[in-house]
Design a protein around this motif. Structure first.
Motif, PDB file in Angstrom:
ATOM      1  N   ARG A 188      48.515  19.328  -3.910  1.00 36.32           N
ATOM      2  CA  ARG A 188      47.275  20.065  -4.189  1.00 36.32           C
ATOM      3  C   ARG A 188      47.075  21.162  -3.162  1.00 36.32           C
ATOM      4  N   GLU A 189      46.162  22.064  -3.477  1.00 33.78           N
ATOM      5  CA  GLU A 189      45.823  23.135  -2.558  1.00 33.78           C
ATOM      6  C   GLU A 189      44.988  22.590  -1.399  1.00 33.78           C
ATOM      7  N   ALA A 190      44.913  23.381  -0.330  1.00 31.77           N
ATOM      8  CA  ALA A 190      44.090  23.000   0.819  1.00 31.77           C
ATOM      9  C   ALA A 190      42.610  23.057   0.447  1.00 31.77           C
ATOM     10  N   GLY A 191      41.867  22.137   0.967  1.00 32.60           N
ATOM     11  CA  GLY A 191      40.416  22.158   0.815  1.00 32.60           C
ATOM     12  C   GLY A 191      39.744  22.124   2.172  1.00 32.60           C
ATOM     13  N   HIS A 192      38.557  22.675   2.244  1.00 28.60           N
ATOM     14  CA  HIS A 192      37.717  22.573   3.432  1.00 28.60           C
ATOM     15  C   HIS A 192      38.440  22.965   4.725  1.00 28.60           C
ATOM     16  N   PRO A 193      38.657  24.268   4.917  1.00 28.20           N
ATOM     17  CA  PRO A 193      39.270  24.698   6.180  1.00 28.20           C
ATOM     18  C   PRO A 193      38.437  24.310   7.395  1.00 28.20           C
ATOM     19  N   ASP A 194      37.118  24.261   7.228  1.00 26.55           N
ATOM     20  CA  ASP A 194      36.190  23.831   8.290  1.00 26.55           C
ATOM     21  C   ASP A 194      36.361  24.611   9.589  1.00 26.55           C
ATOM     22  N   ASN A 195      36.821  25.858   9.477  1.00 28.25           N
ATOM     23  CA  ASN A 195      36.889  26.712  10.674  1.00 28.25           C
ATOM     24  C   ASN A 195      35.566  27.396  10.950  1.00 28.25           C
ATOM     25  N   ILE A 196      34.654  27.353   9.995  1.00 31.93           N
ATOM     26  CA  ILE A 196      33.292  27.851  10.198  1.00 31.93           C
ATOM     27  C   ILE A 196      32.339  26.766   9.717  1.00 31.93           C
ATOM     28  N   VAL A 197      31.830  25.991  10.642  1.00 34.15           N
ATOM     29  CA  VAL A 197      30.918  24.892  10.336  1.00 34.15           C
ATOM     30  C   VAL A 197      29.596  25.172  11.041  1.00 34.15           C
ATOM     31  N   LEU A 198      28.507  25.121  10.283  1.00 32.27           N
ATOM     32  CA  LEU A 198      27.196  25.482  10.823  1.00 32.27           C
ATOM     33  C   LEU A 198      26.606  24.339  11.646  1.00 32.27           C
ATOM     34  N   LEU A 199      25.929  24.691  12.710  1.00 28.71           N
ATOM     35  CA  LEU A 199      25.169  23.712  13.487  1.00 28.71           C
ATOM     36  C   LEU A 199      23.844  23.481  12.768  1.00 28.71           C
ATOM     37  N   HIS A 200      23.670  22.297  12.228  1.00 21.50           N
ATOM     38  CA  HIS A 200      22.445  21.948  11.524  1.00 21.50           C
ATOM     39  C   HIS A 200      21.267  22.014  12.494  1.00 21.50           C
ATOM     40  N   PRO A 201      20.083  22.416  12.022  1.00 20.24           N
ATOM     41  CA  PRO A 201      18.928  22.488  12.935  1.00 20.24           C
ATOM     42  C   PRO A 201      18.650  21.194  13.686  1.00 20.24           C
ATOM     43  N   SER A 202      19.071  20.060  13.152  1.00 26.81           N
ATOM     44  CA  SER A 202      18.863  18.775  13.838  1.00 26.81           C
ATOM     45  C   SER A 202      19.601  18.699  15.165  1.00 26.81           C
ATOM     46  N   THR A 203      20.584  19.557  15.370  1.00 27.55           N
ATOM     47  CA  THR A 203      21.318  19.556  16.636  1.00 27.55           C
ATOM     48  C   THR A 203      20.532  20.212  17.761  1.00 27.55           C
ATOM     49  N   GLN A 210      20.543  23.312  18.144  1.00 31.52           N
ATOM     50  CA  GLN A 210      21.375  24.438  18.504  1.00 31.52           C
ATOM     51  C   GLN A 210      21.498  25.397  17.319  1.00 31.52           C
ATOM     52  N   LYS A 211      21.939  26.604  17.598  1.00 34.30           N
ATOM     53  CA  LYS A 211      22.182  27.586  16.560  1.00 34.30           C
ATOM     54  C   LYS A 211      23.628  28.060  16.655  1.00 34.30           C
ATOM     55  N   GLY A 212      24.136  28.527  15.519  1.00 27.68           N
ATOM     56  CA  GLY A 212      25.488  29.066  15.529  1.00 27.68           C
ATOM     57  C   GLY A 212      26.439  28.224  14.712  1.00 27.68           C
ATOM     58  N   LYS A 213      27.694  28.216  15.104  1.00 28.51           N
ATOM     59  CA  LYS A 213      28.732  27.522  14.338  1.00 28.51           C
ATOM     60  C   LYS A 213      29.822  27.039  15.278  1.00 28.51           C
ATOM     61  N   ILE A 214      30.621  26.103  14.774  1.00 24.34           N
ATOM     62  CA  ILE A 214      31.795  25.631  15.502  1.00 24.34           C
ATOM     63  C   ILE A 214      32.977  25.632  14.540  1.00 24.34           C
ATOM     64  N   SER A 215      34.157  25.487  15.091  1.00 20.32           N
ATOM     65  CA  SER A 215      35.361  25.292  14.284  1.00 20.32           C
ATOM     66  C   SER A 215      35.760  23.833  14.409  1.00 20.32           C
ATOM     67  N   VAL A 265      28.477  13.708  21.005  1.00 20.41           N
ATOM     68  CA  VAL A 265      29.317  13.856  19.815  1.00 20.41           C
ATOM     69  C   VAL A 265      28.424  13.933  18.576  1.00 20.41           C
ATOM     70  N   TYR A 266      28.674  14.937  17.754  1.00 17.00           N
ATOM     71  CA  TYR A 266      27.938  15.097  16.503  1.00 17.00           C
ATOM     72  C   TYR A 266      28.274  13.945  15.564  1.00 17.00           C
ATOM     73  N   HIS A 267      27.257  13.484  14.842  1.00 12.80           N
ATOM     74  CA  HIS A 267      27.383  12.268  14.047  1.00 12.80           C
ATOM     75  C   HIS A 267      28.365  12.433  12.891  1.00 12.80           C
ATOM     76  N   LYS A 268      28.343  13.592  12.219  1.00 14.60           N
ATOM     77  CA  LYS A 268      29.236  13.802  11.082  1.00 14.60           C
ATOM     78  C   LYS A 268      29.350  15.278  10.760  1.00 14.60           C
ATOM     79  N   LEU A 269      30.388  15.602   9.997  1.00 12.38           N
ATOM     80  CA  LEU A 269      30.597  16.943   9.456  1.00 12.38           C
ATOM     81  C   LEU A 269      30.502  16.798   7.948  1.00 12.38           C
ATOM     82  N   THR A 270      29.561  17.526   7.340  1.00 13.99           N
ATOM     83  CA  THR A 270      29.211  17.190   5.974  1.00 13.99           C
ATOM     84  C   THR A 270      28.628  18.364   5.209  1.00 13.99           C
ATOM     85  N   ASN A 271      28.709  18.303   3.892  1.00 12.79           N
ATOM     86  CA  ASN A 271      27.855  19.117   3.040  1.00 12.79           C
ATOM     87  C   ASN A 271      26.429  18.584   3.145  1.00 12.79           C
ATOM     88  N   ALA A 272      25.465  19.372   2.696  1.00 12.70           N
ATOM     89  CA  ALA A 272      24.099  18.850   2.614  1.00 12.70           C
ATOM     90  C   ALA A 272      23.998  17.776   1.536  1.00 12.70           C
TER      91      ALA A 272
END
Length: 479
Positions: A62-77, A79-84, A159-166
């Motif tokens: 299958r093709e690649a899914g979810h590169p996750d090189n641009i992941v948003l910092l949820h307001p619950s953190t 913090q603002k911005g993004k991580i890879s 450590v952030y709890h999870k990396l997820t869609n909303a």
């Protein structure tokens, strides 16, 4: 019961009786090797951020899914911005990545390598890294380990709890899933599970990948310090959603008691560093209160680690195995599983596999065949000697799981599901309200239907103890 000990010829057989012929079964010196390889190869099929090539994935390429090189910092953190945060394994039937569930998964697989290194070195999985000098199991584990390291905030060690869609994706292929991705708030459970895994990885990879081992050791000590400063930081999704947008409704993996995570992290850090500061945090609980490990109760993982060289812990592990075996010969299928209806919970098949690990721990210390035979019986249960007659491992068995709650298996258009995945197993809770269950009896409350996330989903923390159980049993018999 039928005893085939006298048959010495490796072949396929069937038993013919008045009721009709049995399914074909194998008699072989190492009958579970293919199942063990498939159960471990399943982690490769769960990889995020990379294409699965036909040379390794066959018809499930299958093709690649979810590169996750641009992941948003949820307001619950806060913090603002993004991580890879690329790589890692999809957690279950969905496409999110969770530190807490990766914790017990990684701990189980790393412990398999520590307990049976020579056997593990001989396993070949046909993954892209197979031709390097690192054992395939450690290559596969490192794919998730590198992702876990990106989930630590380098500023403070939390450590952030999870990396997820909303919200969960539909039943689509990974490359079609393009919702924004977030990391959510840091939690004590995630940080301690991370500390335990990275401390264990630091010693496992010390002679194999020194830069990775050093990075893990540093990450573990930083996570430990954060956890001591934030000893009661739970992840409560409903409360978080009242304060921050967007609301997150994917798997919670919530936990409000952290004594077990603290004990496990302390045991792994102490074993790796030999620093006495960690020893007082290792909780010595009476054996009668022990539970087989689960993502929400990892305390026994500390005892397995300490028992490798602590005589007192070794006796406790043996006593735990004895408690499990007691009375199992009077159950319908003569296995530990099912002595009480409460065994049949969400992911009940992982309970089976973890019971088997406990017995193999005792066998490792005593060489008493009672424990080995009990573990083999539990593996038999998973492979079909159970009330439903299903072999719960996809790709195997005469009555096999064909419709797991697994997005790739549903969406790829291939009749056969991705192989090597362990279905969750009977669950009388039936939380999915799927209408195809045929029984509410606890050990029969299963349906092979992709609507059934309560009984027929897959998950990395269910596959890991199955891998351990199969390979530990196979390692017990000389090649």
């Amino acid at each position: 019961m039928a005893d085939f000990t006298g048959l010495q010829h490796e072949s396929r057989y069937k038993l013919v009786c008045v009721a009709g012929p049995s399914p074909l079964f194998y008699i072989a010196r190492h009958p579970h090797e293919q199942a063990g390889q498939a159960a471990m190869k399943a982690f490769y099929y769960q990889r995020a951020s990379m294409p699965l090539e036909r040379a390794y994935a066959g018809q499930w390429a299958r093709e690649a899914g979810h590169p996750d090189n641009i992941v948003l910092l949820h307001p619950s953190t806060g913090q603002k911005g993004k991580i890879s945060s690329p790589e890692g394994w999809y957690d279950a039937g969905d496409y999110n990545k969770y530190i807490v569930n990766s914790g017990i998964t990684m701990g189980t697989l790393l412990s398999l390598y520590e307990d049976y290194p020579q056997y593990c070195k001989g396993i070949r999985l046909n993954i892209p890294e197979s031709n390097n000098k690192i054992p395939d199991i450690l290559d596969e584990v490192s794919y998730n380990l590198r992702w876990m390291l990106t989930m630590q905030d380098p500023a403070d060690g939390g450590v952030y709890h999870k990396l997820t869609n909303a919200s969960f994706d539909g039943m689509i292929m990974p490359e079609q899933a393009t919702q924004p991705r977030y990391v959510v708030k840091k939690s004590t459970a995630a940080t301690l599970d991370f500390a335990a895994v990275t401390a264990q990885a630091a010693r496992v990879y010390a002679k194999i990948d020194k830069p990775l081992a050093l990075a893990c050791r540093e990450a573990a000590t930083k996570a430990w310090q954060w956890a001591l400063q934030h000893p009661k930081e739970p992840y409560r999704q409903d409360e978080m959603n009242k304060q921050f947008q967007p609301p997150v409704v994917t798997g919670e993996y919530g936990n409000a008691q952290f004594d077990d995570e603290l004990s496990w992290a302390a045991a792994e850090l102490f074993t790796t560093t030999k620093d006495e500061q960690y020893r007082p945090h290792i909780n010595r609980m009476a054996v009668r209160y022990w539970q087989v490990p689960s993502w929400g109760q990892v305390g026994v993982l500390a005892y397995y680690t300490m028992a490798r060289y602590d005589a007192g812990m070794k006796k406790d592990v043996i006593a735990f195995a004895d408690n499990l075996l007691s009375g199992s010969d009077s159950t319908t299928y003569q296995v530990v599983m099912g002595k009480k209806a409460g065994d049949f919970t969400w992911g009940s098949n992982s309970v089976v596999a973890n019971q088997g690990i406990a017995l193999m721990q005792a066998y490792k210390f005593t060489k008493d065949k009672r424990y080995l035979n009990g573990a083999v019986a539990l593996l038999d249960y998973l492979m079909g000697r159970n009330a439903t007659g299903y072999c719960y491992l996809t790709g195997f068995g005469s009555k096999r799981v064909m419709h797991p709650h697994h997005r790739v298996s549903v969406a790829d258009g291939i009749p056969e599901p991705v192989p090597g995945l362990l279905a969750g197993g009977p669950n009388p809770g039936m939380q999915d309200k799927c209408t195809t269950y045929v029984s509410k009896v606890p050990d029969e409350a299963y349906t092979d239907d992709d609507c059934s996330y309560a009984s027929n989903e897959i998950a990395i923390n269910w596959n890991a103890p199955l891998v351990y159980l199969i390979w530990a049993i196979e390692a017990a018999y000389p090649r």
